[in-house]
Motif scaffolding. Structure first.
Motif, PDB file in Angstrom:
ATOM      1  N   MET A 242       2.670 -29.474  -3.786  1.00 18.46           N
ATOM      2  CA  MET A 242       2.810 -29.499  -5.237  1.00 18.46           C
ATOM      3  C   MET A 242       1.663 -30.222  -5.951  1.00 18.46           C
ATOM      4  SD  MET A 242       5.311 -27.593  -5.959  1.00 18.46           S
ATOM      5  CE  MET A 242       5.472 -27.967  -7.695  1.00 18.46           C
ATOM      6  N   PRO A 243       1.105 -31.314  -5.416  1.00 22.13           N
ATOM      7  CA  PRO A 243      -0.015 -31.946  -6.123  1.00 22.13           C
ATOM      8  C   PRO A 243      -1.220 -31.023  -6.294  1.00 22.13           C
ATOM      9  CG  PRO A 243       0.923 -33.477  -4.528  1.00 22.13           C
ATOM     10  CD  PRO A 243       1.558 -32.137  -4.270  1.00 22.13           C
ATOM     11  N   LEU A 244      -1.364 -30.018  -5.435  1.00 26.09           N
ATOM     12  CA  LEU A 244      -2.495 -29.105  -5.542  1.00 26.09           C
ATOM     13  C   LEU A 244      -2.355 -28.144  -6.716  1.00 26.09           C
ATOM     14  CD1 LEU A 244      -3.197 -28.208  -1.802  1.00 26.09           C
ATOM     15  CD2 LEU A 244      -4.264 -29.972  -3.216  1.00 26.09           C
ATOM     16  N   LEU A 245      -1.198 -28.147  -7.374  1.00 24.14           N
ATOM     17  CA  LEU A 245      -0.987 -27.274  -8.523  1.00 24.14           C
ATOM     18  C   LEU A 245      -1.150 -28.010  -9.847  1.00 24.14           C
ATOM     19  CD1 LEU A 245       2.109 -25.287  -7.198  1.00 24.14           C
ATOM     20  CD2 LEU A 245      -0.320 -24.728  -6.972  1.00 24.14           C
ATOM     21  N   ASP A 246      -1.460 -29.282  -9.786  1.00 19.96           N
ATOM     22  CA  ASP A 246      -1.594 -30.109 -10.983  1.00 19.96           C
ATOM     23  C   ASP A 246      -3.065 -30.225 -11.362  1.00 19.96           C
ATOM     24  OD1 ASP A 246      -1.365 -31.868 -13.058  1.00 19.96           O
ATOM     25  OD2 ASP A 246      -0.675 -33.565 -11.852  1.00 19.96           O
ATOM     26  N   THR A 247      -3.583 -29.221 -12.080  1.00 14.53           N
ATOM     27  CA  THR A 247      -5.013 -29.201 -12.405  1.00 14.53           C
ATOM     28  C   THR A 247      -5.378 -30.231 -13.467  1.00 14.53           C
ATOM     29  OG1 THR A 247      -4.589 -27.405 -13.979  1.00 14.53           O
ATOM     30  CG2 THR A 247      -5.303 -26.792 -11.773  1.00 14.53           C
ATOM     31  N   ASP A 248      -4.391 -30.720 -14.221  1.00 11.55           N
ATOM     32  CA  ASP A 248      -4.709 -31.681 -15.285  1.00 11.55           C
ATOM     33  C   ASP A 248      -5.190 -33.015 -14.728  1.00 11.55           C
ATOM     34  OD1 ASP A 248      -3.965 -29.827 -17.160  1.00 11.55           O
ATOM     35  OD2 ASP A 248      -1.941 -30.611 -17.407  1.00 11.55           O
ATOM     36  N   ASN A 249      -4.711 -33.374 -13.551  1.00 15.75           N
ATOM     37  CA  ASN A 249      -4.991 -34.711 -13.030  1.00 15.75           C
ATOM     38  C   ASN A 249      -5.675 -34.715 -11.670  1.00 15.75           C
ATOM     39  OD1 ASN A 249      -3.507 -36.140 -15.201  1.00 15.75           O
ATOM     40  ND2 ASN A 249      -1.740 -35.068 -14.332  1.00 15.75           N
ATOM     41  N   ASN A 250      -6.113 -33.577 -11.186  1.00 18.09           N
ATOM     42  CA  ASN A 250      -6.633 -33.502  -9.833  1.00 18.09           C
ATOM     43  C   ASN A 250      -7.829 -32.552  -9.785  1.00 18.09           C
ATOM     44  OD1 ASN A 250      -7.089 -33.199  -7.091  1.00 18.09           O
ATOM     45  ND2 ASN A 250      -4.927 -33.028  -6.551  1.00 18.09           N
ATOM     46  N   PRO A 251      -9.052 -33.066  -9.659  1.00 19.23           N
ATOM     47  CA  PRO A 251     -10.223 -32.191  -9.592  1.00 19.23           C
ATOM     48  C   PRO A 251     -10.151 -31.188  -8.444  1.00 19.23           C
ATOM     49  CG  PRO A 251     -10.892 -34.459  -9.964  1.00 19.23           C
ATOM     50  CD  PRO A 251      -9.425 -34.497  -9.663  1.00 19.23           C
ATOM     51  N   LEU A 252      -9.560 -31.589  -7.317  1.00 13.07           N
ATOM     52  CA  LEU A 252      -9.423 -30.656  -6.201  1.00 13.07           C
ATOM     53  C   LEU A 252      -8.559 -29.468  -6.607  1.00 13.07           C
ATOM     54  CD1 LEU A 252      -9.720 -29.770  -3.263  1.00 13.07           C
ATOM     55  CD2 LEU A 252      -7.808 -31.291  -2.684  1.00 13.07           C
ATOM     56  N   SER A 253      -7.480 -29.717  -7.331  1.00 11.15           N
ATOM     57  CA  SER A 253      -6.621 -28.623  -7.788  1.00 11.15           C
ATOM     58  C   SER A 253      -7.381 -27.674  -8.704  1.00 11.15           C
ATOM     59  CB  SER A 253      -5.401 -29.178  -8.519  1.00 11.15           C
ATOM     60  OG  SER A 253      -4.644 -30.009  -7.679  1.00 11.15           O
ATOM     61  N   ALA A 254      -8.207 -28.242  -9.582  1.00 12.82           N
ATOM     62  CA  ALA A 254      -9.011 -27.400 -10.470  1.00 12.82           C
ATOM     63  C   ALA A 254      -9.961 -26.521  -9.668  1.00 12.82           C
ATOM     64  CB  ALA A 254      -9.790 -28.284 -11.442  1.00 12.82           C
ATOM     65  N   ALA A 255     -10.537 -27.073  -8.613  1.00  7.44           N
ATOM     66  CA  ALA A 255     -11.447 -26.290  -7.773  1.00  7.44           C
ATOM     67  C   ALA A 255     -10.703 -25.182  -7.026  1.00  7.44           C
ATOM     68  CB  ALA A 255     -12.154 -27.212  -6.785  1.00  7.44           C
ATOM     69  N   LEU A 256      -9.498 -25.466  -6.572  1.00  8.42           N
ATOM     70  CA  LEU A 256      -8.736 -24.458  -5.831  1.00  8.42           C
ATOM     71  C   LEU A 256      -8.239 -23.340  -6.734  1.00  8.42           C
ATOM     72  CD1 LEU A 256      -6.708 -26.804  -3.454  1.00  8.42           C
ATOM     73  CD2 LEU A 256      -8.701 -25.404  -2.887  1.00  8.42           C
ATOM     74  N   LEU A 257      -8.106 -23.617  -8.018  1.00  7.79           N
ATOM     75  CA  LEU A 257      -7.719 -22.587  -8.981  1.00  7.79           C
ATOM     76  C   LEU A 257      -8.885 -21.677  -9.348  1.00  7.79           C
ATOM     77  CD1 LEU A 257      -5.680 -21.452 -11.144  1.00  7.79           C
ATOM     78  CD2 LEU A 257      -6.606 -23.202 -12.679  1.00  7.79           C
ATOM     79  N   MET A 258     -10.102 -22.222  -9.346  1.00  8.81           N
ATOM     80  CA  MET A 258     -11.256 -21.499  -9.858  1.00  8.81           C
ATOM     81  C   MET A 258     -11.493 -20.136  -9.196  1.00  8.81           C
ATOM     82  SD  MET A 258     -13.420 -21.690 -12.294  1.00  8.81           S
ATOM     83  CE  MET A 258     -13.011 -23.362 -12.795  1.00  8.81           C
ATOM     84  N   PRO A 259     -11.333 -19.969  -7.864  1.00  2.00           N
ATOM     85  CA  PRO A 259     -11.551 -18.645  -7.269  1.00  2.00           C
ATOM     86  C   PRO A 259     -10.624 -17.567  -7.827  1.00  2.00           C
ATOM     87  CG  PRO A 259     -11.592 -20.326  -5.574  1.00  2.00           C
ATOM     88  CD  PRO A 259     -11.130 -21.002  -6.828  1.00  2.00           C
ATOM     89  N   SER A 260      -9.400 -17.927  -8.227  1.00  2.69           N
ATOM     90  CA  SER A 260      -8.487 -16.938  -8.806  1.00  2.69           C
ATOM     91  C   SER A 260      -8.932 -16.544 -10.207  1.00  2.69           C
ATOM     92  CB  SER A 260      -7.062 -17.489  -8.829  1.00  2.69           C
ATOM     93  OG  SER A 260      -6.566 -17.663  -7.521  1.00  2.69           O
ATOM     94  N   LEU A 261      -9.433 -17.514 -10.992  1.00  3.73           N
ATOM     95  CA  LEU A 261      -9.973 -17.187 -12.309  1.00  3.73           C
ATOM     96  C   LEU A 261     -11.184 -16.266 -12.192  1.00  3.73           C
ATOM     97  CD1 LEU A 261      -9.769 -20.670 -14.076  1.00  3.73           C
ATOM     98  CD2 LEU A 261      -8.538 -18.606 -14.761  1.00  3.73           C
ATOM     99  N   ILE A 262     -12.041 -16.559 -11.230  1.00  4.63           N
ATOM    100  CA  ILE A 262     -13.234 -15.724 -11.020  1.00  4.63           C
ATOM    101  C   ILE A 262     -12.826 -14.329 -10.560  1.00  4.63           C
ATOM    102  CG2 ILE A 262     -15.299 -15.449  -9.596  1.00  4.63           C
ATOM    103  CD1 ILE A 262     -15.485 -18.543  -9.565  1.00  4.63           C
ATOM    104  N   SER A 263     -11.872 -14.246  -9.639  1.00  4.54           N
ATOM    105  CA  SER A 263     -11.426 -12.943  -9.130  1.00  4.54           C
ATOM    106  C   SER A 263     -10.778 -12.115 -10.232  1.00  4.54           C
ATOM    107  CB  SER A 263     -10.440 -13.145  -7.979  1.00  4.54           C
ATOM    108  OG  SER A 263     -11.066 -13.777  -6.873  1.00  4.54           O
TER     109      SER A 263
END
Length: 496
Positions: A242-263
């Motif tokens: 669950m912490p990996l889904l919290d992009t507001d407070n976790n730079p790693l989560s933001a990075a893991l989301l980015m490939p889906s935005l790009i795709s």
């Protein structure tokens, strides 16, 4: 708009809307004998006796069993009736025929989505001309059912679907938490296995979204509490940590989301190779930037322009949010009067709040996905002979609000250590993970990160990407590919 984590109530739809079912021959239900002489009160008393019906699909004769499994406390008193639908191939050898146990996520969501969306013998098809139009969804035979590969048991969590606790005042402490929920599912699976003499069958779990966390926890509970080892786990669009889904407070989560935005920006031109390249960029140059001090001057301008070019999001919005798109926020989800979906960032509807006033509801969560409710309740009543005055609850908000995420503190239980242990203790256990390229709720980057951080058995975890979002199976081509891939994956056990 709601936060991304709040919207993770995966396929957790609050009430059904109309769906037009295709006419189909109705099987004559054969009520099964009551499982026991227990007496029930309240909503649990409104569940009827089990119903058994006979059907055919693409030349396969099968039996459908719609009913309930009774959970009990240490004194033997009933605590819940868990609703399930089982499909078993007629004439198959129980000793060698695989059986798969399905659940959705939420927490609080029922299994109608996986049943009528992906694997069951019936499928709810969205209109090809507008897949966001649930009003004109059609129910018919599923050419991509998993029935050729495995028997299937779809189980609703307590408090969802038709599953009901016997004492709602005690249900929160008894069922509504990560560990409690896992124990309930493990016992239900053991009951069905014993009742149907399937102890020697190959066993699989299939979970969607929060069902990823649930599958890991249920696998552990099955082994430790019920003495059942699994051949495999299938995770669809899984939430894993669950912490990996919290992009507001976790730079790693933001990075893991980015490939889906790009795709999603690449859309139909996305490939496994381009997705892998997006992941490498996100975990390298992008994460290095957003995890350090906020860039300034020309460095900032260049960085934000690069993100905008890769994602298609407005550069001024990227700059305002310092390179971390606030997924779920209106300025990210709404463009040119169209509202894009968290669950599939390539699908959009007219934005009812394009003027910035009012709510902008997610197209999947609050739109076409609700069609599964009415379609499923009609199917169970008319085709499977299970009739009850209860509402089929696709999402119980009380279950979700009551959920206990940890054993004692506010932090969610971590799943990777549990999966590591399972893979170490069970050298025959394999894991199949399916993700849609365009899912922002449970992005595919989190699955790759999970595999990269396993210390045991990573070679037994296979990752699969498909065109689509969270409900990737709503796209017929992806549903077909998923069924083919799962069938081939299960056949590896049969060959051993």
């Amino acid at each position: 708009m709601m936060s991304r984590r709040a919207l993770l109530l995966s396929l957790s739809l609050l009430s059904p809307i109309a769906a037009h079912a295709a006419e189909a021959p109705k099987a004559t239900p054969t009520p099964a004998a009551p499982a026991s002489a227990d007496s029930f009160k309240g909503q649990a008393a409104l569940l009827p006796a089990d119903s058994v019906t006979k059907h055919h699909l693409n030349g396969i004769a099968y039996t459908a069993h719609a009913g309930t499994l009774i959970l009990r406390d240490s004194d033997g008193k009933p605590t819940a009736r868990m609703f399930y639908v089982a499909y078993t191939k007629d004439g198959a050898s129980a000793g060698t025929r695989p059986v798969s146990y399905f659940f959705n996520g939420g927490p609080g969501a029922a299994t109608a989505y996986l049943n009528l969306g992906a694997a069951g013998p019936k499928v709810l098809n969205m209109p090809e001309k507008d897949p966001t139009d649930g009003t004109h969804a059609k129910l018919g035979d599923n050419p991509d059912s998993w029935l050729p590969a495995t028997d299937m048991v779809f189980i609703d969590a307590v408090g969802t679907g038709y599953s009901r606790p016997t004492d709602p005042t005690k249900a929160g402490d008894t069922f509504y938490g990560v560990k409690q929920d896992a124990s309930a599912f493990a016992k239900a699976i053991e009951l069905w296995t014993a009742n149907n003499n399937r102890q020697s069958s190959p066993h699989y779990l299939v979970g969607e979204s929060y069902g990823g966390i649930r599958s890991i926890q249920v696998a552990n509970a099955l082994q430790m509490e019920q003495g059942i080892l699994l051949n495999g786990i299938v995770m669809l669009s899984p939430a894993l940590e669950m912490p990996l889904l919290d992009t507001d407070n976790n730079p790693l989560s933001a990075a893991l989301l980015m490939p889906s935005l790009i795709s999603a920006h690449q859309n139909q031109s996305v490939t496994p190779e381009s997705a892998a390249a997006a992941y490498e960029w996100a975990m390298g140059p992008y994460l290095t930037k957003v995890a350090n001090r906020i860039p300034t001057g020309e460095d900032a301008k260049s960085f934000y322009a690069d993100i905008a070019a890769r994602t298609g999001l407005p550069a001024e919005i990227i700059a305002k949010e310092h390179g971390v798109p606030a997924v779920g926020a209106h300025d990210i989800m709404s463009r040119n009067g169209r509202l894009y979906g968290l669950y599939d960032f390539t699908q959009s509807i007219a934005d009812p709040a394009s003027d910035g006033l009012g709510d902008s509801p997610d197209p999947t969560l609050f739109g076409f996905g609700r069609a599964y409710g009415n379609a499923f309740s009609g199917y169970v009543a008319n085709d499977l002979g299970f009739r009850t005055p209860l509402t089929y609850d696709l999402l119980s908000m009380s279950v979700n609000a009551s959920w206990k995420w940890s054993d004692g503190g506010p932090a969610p239980i971590h799943q990777i250590p549990v999966l590591n242990k399972l893979l170490a203790l069970d050298p025959g256990l394999r894991v199949f993970v399916a993700n849609g390229y365009y899912d922002l709720a449970c992005p595919f980057g989190t699955a790759r990160w999970m595999k990269d951080h396993l210390t045991v058995g990573a070679e037994r975890v296979s990752l699969h990407l498909y065109q689509g979002g969270h409900m990737l199976y709503t796209r017929p081509a992806s549903r077909h590919a998923l069924a083919q891939d799962v069938n081939a994956w299960m056949q590896q056990d049969a060959a051993q």
